[in-house]
Write a protein that holds these residues in place. Sequence first.
Motif, PDB file in Angstrom:
ATOM      1  N   ARG A  98       0.863  -1.180   0.000  1.00 44.04           N
ATOM      2  CA  ARG A  98       0.000   0.000   0.000  1.00 44.04           C
ATOM      3  C   ARG A  98       0.892   1.219   0.000  1.00 44.04           C
ATOM      4  O   ARG A  98       1.858   1.304   0.786  1.00 44.04           O
ATOM      5  CB  ARG A  98      -0.898   0.029   1.231  1.00 44.04           C
ATOM      6  N   ILE A  99       0.599   2.172  -0.877  1.00 40.99           N
ATOM      7  CA  ILE A  99       1.394   3.391  -0.954  1.00 40.99           C
ATOM      8  C   ILE A  99       0.515   4.600  -0.661  1.00 40.99           C
ATOM      9  O   ILE A  99      -0.687   4.596  -0.951  1.00 40.99           O
ATOM     10  CB  ILE A  99       2.089   3.554  -2.322  1.00 40.99           C
ATOM     11  N   ASP A 100       1.117   5.636  -0.076  1.00 37.78           N
ATOM     12  CA  ASP A 100       0.437   6.891   0.253  1.00 37.78           C
ATOM     13  C   ASP A 100       0.960   7.981  -0.667  1.00 37.78           C
ATOM     14  O   ASP A 100       2.167   8.286  -0.653  1.00 37.78           O
ATOM     15  CB  ASP A 100       0.677   7.277   1.711  1.00 37.78           C
ATOM     16  N   LEU A 101       0.061   8.561  -1.467  1.00 38.35           N
ATOM     17  CA  LEU A 101       0.444   9.636  -2.376  1.00 38.35           C
ATOM     18  C   LEU A 101       0.049  10.971  -1.754  1.00 38.35           C
ATOM     19  O   LEU A 101      -1.124  11.184  -1.435  1.00 38.35           O
ATOM     20  CB  LEU A 101      -0.238   9.474  -3.735  1.00 38.35           C
ATOM     21  N   PRO A 102       1.001  11.881  -1.558  1.00 41.06           N
ATOM     22  CA  PRO A 102       0.681  13.157  -0.910  1.00 41.06           C
ATOM     23  C   PRO A 102      -0.159  14.050  -1.809  1.00 41.06           C
ATOM     24  O   PRO A 102      -0.227  13.852  -3.028  1.00 41.06           O
ATOM     25  CB  PRO A 102       2.065  13.764  -0.653  1.00 41.06           C
ATOM     26  N   ALA A 103      -0.803  15.033  -1.216  1.00 41.69           N
ATOM     27  CA  ALA A 103      -1.562  16.016  -1.993  1.00 41.69           C
ATOM     28  C   ALA A 103      -0.628  16.750  -2.936  1.00 41.69           C
ATOM     29  O   ALA A 103       0.532  17.033  -2.611  1.00 41.69           O
ATOM     30  CB  ALA A 103      -2.261  16.993  -1.055  1.00 41.69           C
ATOM     31  N   SER A 104      -1.129  17.036  -4.124  1.00 38.37           N
ATOM     32  CA  SER A 104      -0.366  17.764  -5.151  1.00 38.37           C
ATOM     33  C   SER A 104       0.925  17.048  -5.528  1.00 38.37           C
ATOM     34  O   SER A 104       1.942  17.686  -5.836  1.00 38.37           O
ATOM     35  CB  SER A 104      -0.049  19.199  -4.683  1.00 38.37           C
ATOM     36  N   VAL A 105       0.903  15.712  -5.522  1.00 37.39           N
ATOM     37  CA  VAL A 105       2.087  14.966  -5.933  1.00 37.39           C
ATOM     38  C   VAL A 105       2.385  15.266  -7.396  1.00 37.39           C
ATOM     39  O   VAL A 105       1.481  15.342  -8.237  1.00 37.39           O
ATOM     40  CB  VAL A 105       1.863  13.450  -5.718  1.00 37.39           C
ATOM     41  N   ALA A 106       3.661  15.463  -7.702  1.00 40.61           N
ATOM     42  CA  ALA A 106       4.055  15.829  -9.058  1.00 40.61           C
ATOM     43  C   ALA A 106       3.972  14.613  -9.984  1.00 40.61           C
ATOM     44  O   ALA A 106       4.334  13.507  -9.585  1.00 40.61           O
ATOM     45  CB  ALA A 106       5.482  16.383  -9.060  1.00 40.61           C
ATOM     46  N   PRO A 107       3.480  14.793 -11.203  1.00 41.48           N
ATOM     47  CA  PRO A 107       3.475  13.677 -12.152  1.00 41.48           C
ATOM     48  C   PRO A 107       4.898  13.208 -12.450  1.00 41.48           C
ATOM     49  O   PRO A 107       5.863  13.964 -12.336  1.00 41.48           O
ATOM     50  CB  PRO A 107       2.819  14.281 -13.407  1.00 41.48           C
ATOM     51  N   GLY A 108       5.020  11.944 -12.831  1.00 42.02           N
ATOM     52  CA  GLY A 108       6.326  11.405 -13.183  1.00 42.02           C
ATOM     53  C   GLY A 108       6.475   9.961 -12.738  1.00 42.02           C
ATOM     54  O   GLY A 108       5.565   9.367 -12.165  1.00 42.02           O
ATOM     55  N   LEU A 109       7.644   9.407 -13.016  1.00 39.01           N
ATOM     56  CA  LEU A 109       7.959   8.027 -12.650  1.00 39.01           C
ATOM     57  C   LEU A 109       8.617   7.998 -11.275  1.00 39.01           C
ATOM     58  O   LEU A 109       9.633   8.661 -11.052  1.00 39.01           O
ATOM     59  CB  LEU A 109       8.894   7.401 -13.693  1.00 39.01           C
ATOM     60  N   TYR A 110       8.052   7.207 -10.363  1.00 37.05           N
ATOM     61  CA  TYR A 110       8.585   7.063  -9.011  1.00 37.05           C
ATOM     62  C   TYR A 110       9.091   5.629  -8.834  1.00 37.05           C
ATOM     63  O   TYR A 110       8.372   4.672  -9.171  1.00 37.05           O
ATOM     64  CB  TYR A 110       7.512   7.356  -7.966  1.00 37.05           C
ATOM     65  N   VAL A 111      10.312   5.487  -8.309  1.00 29.86           N
ATOM     66  CA  VAL A 111      10.910   4.159  -8.170  1.00 29.86           C
ATOM     67  C   VAL A 111      11.656   4.041  -6.849  1.00 29.86           C
ATOM     68  O   VAL A 111      12.124   5.034  -6.273  1.00 29.86           O
ATOM     69  CB  VAL A 111      11.889   3.850  -9.334  1.00 29.86           C
ATOM     70  N   HIS A 112      11.728   2.818  -6.379  1.00 32.41           N
ATOM     71  CA  HIS A 112      12.677   2.422  -5.328  1.00 32.41           C
ATOM     72  C   HIS A 112      13.338   1.152  -5.867  1.00 32.41           C
ATOM     73  O   HIS A 112      12.740   0.083  -5.878  1.00 32.41           O
ATOM     74  CB  HIS A 112      11.980   2.143  -4.002  1.00 32.41           C
ATOM     75  N   PRO A 113      14.580   1.257  -6.350  1.00 31.59           N
ATOM     76  CA  PRO A 113      15.164   0.152  -7.104  1.00 31.59           C
ATOM     77  C   PRO A 113      15.628  -1.036  -6.277  1.00 31.59           C
ATOM     78  O   PRO A 113      15.792  -2.130  -6.823  1.00 31.59           O
ATOM     79  CB  PRO A 113      16.352   0.801  -7.818  1.00 31.59           C
TER      80      PRO A 113
END
Length: 305
Positions: free
Chosen positions: A135-150
Motif C-alpha cells: 500500500r502506498i500513500d500519495l501526498p496532496a499535489s504529488v508531481a506527475p512522473g515516474l517514481y521508483v525504489h530500485p
Amino acid sequence: MNALRALLGLAALSLASIVQAQAPAPLRIEVIQNLDFGNLLVEDLGGSVALTEQNEFRSYSPSIRPSMRTSTSEARLRLVGPPKAEFVVVLDPEQPILDNGRGGRIQVATFIYAANALRGTLNDQGEAELRLGARIDLPASVAPGLYVHPQVRVRLSILGLSPATLTESFGIRCQVRPLLHLENRTPLDFGVLVPGNSEGIYRVAPDGATSSRGGLLQYRGRPVPAEFAVTGTAGTDYCLELPRAVWLKGPGRDIEVHSFEASIPLPGVVPRGGFTFRVGASVTVPPQQEPGLYQGLFRVTIHYP
C-alpha cells in the motif's frame, strides 16, 4: 564367508564416505518480477492505493484510479535452499520511499503478503514462492512522473543445524499521471430563428455576443454559448480540441453548426482550482427551412500527458 564379510564392509565404508562428502544445497533468491503499480491517475488531493499479493488493485481515495490501459504486477520471488528447511524472510526497509529524482516522494505504508509468507518451510524440491504487494500513500499535489525504489532488500535465512543467510533485491515503481475532469454545464443555444427566402448564418460568440447575415431573423429566446468546467491536477499542460462541424436534426433538412470557437486559448496550463470556458459557433439555416426543434451534440476533448 570371511571374504563376503570383507566385501560388505568395504561397500558400507564407501557409501558412508559418499554421504559425508555431499555439500548442502546452496541458497538462491530468483526475482521473477518486480512490484509495479502501473499508471496512476491522480488529482490534487492525493490518497492511498494498494496492490495485493494477488495483483488486485484497491483504491482508498476517489481522487486516484488506475489508467484504463495500464498493467500492474505483484513482486514475485523464488526462494531456493535445502529441501524441507525452515526459513525466515526479512524485508529492508519495511517502508521504502519511492522518488522521482526531482524531490518528489511516495512512501510505502506497508507490504502485503499471505499469512506465514515470511516464515515457512521449503518444499521437497527446496523451493518456495514469495509474492508481495504493498500500500502506498500519495501526498496532496504529488508531481506527475515516474517514481521508483530500485532496491528493496530481501534477506533469506535458513534455520536449523546449518544456518545460512542470503540477500537479494527487487524494485518498486509507479507512474503518476494527472487526472482532469471536463464537465459541460450549459448547452449551446441559438434561441428561436426565423428562416428567410435565402440562406442565413447566425452566430453566438463565446462571450455571448450574437450576429446574423443573410435571410435569417432571430425571433425570440436567449442565445447563449455552451459552458464547460475543467478540474484536476494543477500545473498540467493541456490542449482543447473543438469539432469542425456537427449537424442538427429535426423535422426538416439537417442544419449545419460550424466555426466553433472557445473563450480561451486551446493550449494552456491548469491553474489551482481549475477553470471554466465557453464555446460559441455559427449555424447555417437553409432558405424556407421547415419550422420545428433542431437538436444535436458536439464533442469537446481535452488532451493532456
